[in-house]
Design a protein around this motif. Sequence first.
Motif, PDB file in Angstrom:
ATOM      1  N   GLU A  25       0.837  -1.209   0.000  1.00 15.35           N
ATOM      2  CA  GLU A  25       0.000   0.000   0.000  1.00 15.35           C
ATOM      3  C   GLU A  25       0.872   1.260   0.000  1.00 15.35           C
ATOM      4  OE1 GLU A  25      -2.909  -0.092   3.133  1.00 15.35           O
ATOM      5  OE2 GLU A  25      -3.779  -1.954   2.390  1.00 15.35           O
ATOM      6  N   LEU A  26       1.929   1.275   0.811  1.00 18.10           N
ATOM      7  CA  LEU A  26       2.846   2.421   0.849  1.00 18.10           C
ATOM      8  C   LEU A  26       3.510   2.616  -0.512  1.00 18.10           C
ATOM      9  CD1 LEU A  26       4.425   4.658   2.371  1.00 18.10           C
ATOM     10  CD2 LEU A  26       6.115   2.887   2.918  1.00 18.10           C
ATOM     11  N   GLU A  27       3.957   1.528  -1.116  1.00 14.21           N
ATOM     12  CA  GLU A  27       4.613   1.622  -2.422  1.00 14.21           C
ATOM     13  C   GLU A  27       3.665   2.162  -3.482  1.00 14.21           C
ATOM     14  OE1 GLU A  27       7.812  -1.950  -1.500  1.00 14.21           O
ATOM     15  OE2 GLU A  27       6.052  -2.391  -2.727  1.00 14.21           O
ATOM     16  N   GLN A  28       2.410   1.722  -3.468  1.00 11.72           N
ATOM     17  CA  GLN A  28       1.428   2.225  -4.429  1.00 11.72           C
ATOM     18  C   GLN A  28       1.148   3.709  -4.187  1.00 11.72           C
ATOM     19  OE1 GLN A  28       0.556   0.337  -7.134  1.00 11.72           O
ATOM     20  NE2 GLN A  28       2.100  -0.933  -6.143  1.00 11.72           N
ATOM     21  N   LYS A  94       7.439   6.928 -18.325  1.00  8.95           N
ATOM     22  CA  LYS A  94       7.279   5.632 -18.981  1.00  8.95           C
ATOM     23  C   LYS A  94       7.091   4.481 -17.997  1.00  8.95           C
ATOM     24  CE  LYS A  94       8.150   6.951 -23.260  1.00  8.95           C
ATOM     25  NZ  LYS A  94       7.269   6.715 -24.372  1.00  8.95           N
ATOM     26  N   MET A  95       7.789   4.565 -16.828  1.00  4.84           N
ATOM     27  CA  MET A  95       7.779   3.428 -15.914  1.00  4.84           C
ATOM     28  C   MET A  95       8.060   3.886 -14.487  1.00  4.84           C
ATOM     29  SD  MET A  95      10.357   0.096 -15.992  1.00  4.84           S
ATOM     30  CE  MET A  95      10.512   0.261 -17.738  1.00  4.84           C
ATOM     31  N   LEU A  96       7.365   3.273 -13.542  1.00  2.00           N
ATOM     32  CA  LEU A  96       7.634   3.476 -12.114  1.00  2.00           C
ATOM     33  C   LEU A  96       7.752   2.113 -11.447  1.00  2.00           C
ATOM     34  CD1 LEU A  96       5.042   6.241 -11.135  1.00  2.00           C
ATOM     35  CD2 LEU A  96       7.507   6.518 -11.447  1.00  2.00           C
ATOM     36  N   ILE A  97       8.746   1.973 -10.582  1.00  3.64           N
ATOM     37  CA  ILE A  97       8.925   0.755  -9.795  1.00  3.64           C
ATOM     38  C   ILE A  97       9.209   1.184  -8.362  1.00  3.64           C
ATOM     39  CG2 ILE A  97      10.309  -1.328  -9.447  1.00  3.64           C
ATOM     40  CD1 ILE A  97      11.022  -1.161 -12.457  1.00  3.64           C
ATOM     41  N   ALA A  98       8.424   0.670  -7.427  1.00  3.58           N
ATOM     42  CA  ALA A  98       8.562   1.082  -6.029  1.00  3.58           C
ATOM     43  C   ALA A  98       9.086  -0.052  -5.166  1.00  3.58           C
ATOM     44  CB  ALA A  98       7.217   1.555  -5.487  1.00  3.58           C
ATOM     45  N   GLU A  99       9.903   0.349  -4.199  1.00  5.25           N
ATOM     46  CA  GLU A  99      10.386  -0.570  -3.172  1.00  5.25           C
ATOM     47  C   GLU A  99      10.528   0.235  -1.890  1.00  5.25           C
ATOM     48  OE1 GLU A  99      13.080  -4.130  -1.926  1.00  5.25           O
ATOM     49  OE2 GLU A  99      12.492  -3.800  -3.985  1.00  5.25           O
ATOM     50  N   GLY A 100       9.660  -0.022  -0.938  1.00  2.00           N
ATOM     51  CA  GLY A 100       9.689   0.730   0.319  1.00  2.00           C
ATOM     52  C   GLY A 100       9.491   2.209   0.069  1.00  2.00           C
ATOM     53  N   ASP A 101      10.436   3.035   0.541  1.00  2.00           N
ATOM     54  CA  ASP A 101      10.311   4.489   0.391  1.00  2.00           C
ATOM     55  C   ASP A 101      10.973   5.007  -0.889  1.00  2.00           C
ATOM     56  OD1 ASP A 101      12.962   4.137   1.119  1.00  2.00           O
ATOM     57  OD2 ASP A 101      12.951   5.677   2.672  1.00  2.00           O
ATOM     58  N   LEU A 102      11.394   4.094  -1.770  1.00  2.00           N
ATOM     59  CA  LEU A 102      12.052   4.476  -3.025  1.00  2.00           C
ATOM     60  C   LEU A 102      11.145   4.199  -4.218  1.00  2.00           C
ATOM     61  CD1 LEU A 102      15.563   2.892  -2.341  1.00  2.00           C
ATOM     62  CD2 LEU A 102      14.879   5.279  -2.005  1.00  2.00           C
ATOM     63  N   VAL A 103      11.154   5.122  -5.178  1.00  2.00           N
ATOM     64  CA  VAL A 103      10.418   4.921  -6.428  1.00  2.00           C
ATOM     65  C   VAL A 103      11.364   5.229  -7.582  1.00  2.00           C
ATOM     66  CG1 VAL A 103       8.456   5.604  -7.855  1.00  2.00           C
ATOM     67  CG2 VAL A 103       8.204   5.544  -5.355  1.00  2.00           C
ATOM     68  N   ALA A 104      11.660   4.208  -8.390  1.00  2.00           N
ATOM     69  CA  ALA A 104      12.505   4.374  -9.570  1.00  2.00           C
ATOM     70  C   ALA A 104      11.625   4.770 -10.744  1.00  2.00           C
ATOM     71  CB  ALA A 104      13.243   3.069  -9.871  1.00  2.00           C
ATOM     72  N   PHE A 105      12.198   5.572 -11.648  1.00  4.38           N
ATOM     73  CA  PHE A 105      11.432   6.001 -12.817  1.00  4.38           C
ATOM     74  C   PHE A 105      12.280   5.939 -14.078  1.00  4.38           C
ATOM     75  CE2 PHE A 105      13.382   9.805 -11.022  1.00  4.38           C
ATOM     76  CZ  PHE A 105      13.956  10.414 -12.131  1.00  4.38           C
ATOM     77  N   TRP A 106      11.584   5.802 -15.207  1.00  4.48           N
ATOM     78  CA  TRP A 106      12.154   5.909 -16.546  1.00  4.48           C
ATOM     79  C   TRP A 106      11.235   6.861 -17.279  1.00  4.48           C
ATOM     80  CZ3 TRP A 106      16.614   4.247 -18.616  1.00  4.48           C
ATOM     81  CH2 TRP A 106      16.769   4.348 -19.991  1.00  4.48           C
TER      82      TRP A 106
END
Length: 167
Positions: A25-28, A94-106
Motif C-alpha cells: 500500500e505504501l509503495e502504491q 514511462k515506468m515506475l517501480i517502487a520498493e519501500g520508500d524508493l520509487v525508480a522512474f524511466w
Amino acid sequence: MRTKVLFMLVVFLFGILGCTDPKFELEQKNKAIVEKTFEIVANGDYEGMNNYIAENYIRHCQATPELVIESLDAFKEFIRMDRMSIPDQKLNLKMLIAEGDLVAFWATYTGTQTGQMGPFPPTGKTANLDFSGVHRLENGKVVETWVTWDNITILKQLGHFPSVEKK
C-alpha cells in the motif's frame, strides 16, 4: 442457518480485507505521489510543488555535478531556468517501480532549445532524451532524487557536440 452463513461470509470478507500488505500500500501511494510530482513539474506548477516536494529536498546528478540543489527553492529555480532554455519541454513518464520508500522512474524529455542553456546558445533544435532516476519519499513528499541521463546525446541533438563522421 441463514444467520450462520451470513456471519461466516462477513468474517470471510473482513478476513480478506484485513489481509492487506502495508508495504504494498505504501509503495502504491508513493508511486501515485511520484506520478503527480512529474505532472506538476512538467506543467511548471511551482505552487503545486510545495505539496509534493519537501522543503529540504536534495537532488543528486552525475550529469550536472556543478549544479547543487539542496532545497525546494533551489529546485524551483532550476526548473525555471530549464523552462527558459526549452520552454516547450515535455516530460513523459514511462515506468515506475517502487520498493519501500524508493520509487525508480524511466521517462523521456523532449523540447526545442530556444533560450540560453548554461554556456550553450539557443539553436532552435529539438532534443528527445531518455532519463532515469530514483526518488526517496518521506511523509508523503519527495525528499531526495538521484537522476541521470546522457549529456552527449542531448548536446548532439541540440547541435552543441560534434558528431563523429563515419568512415
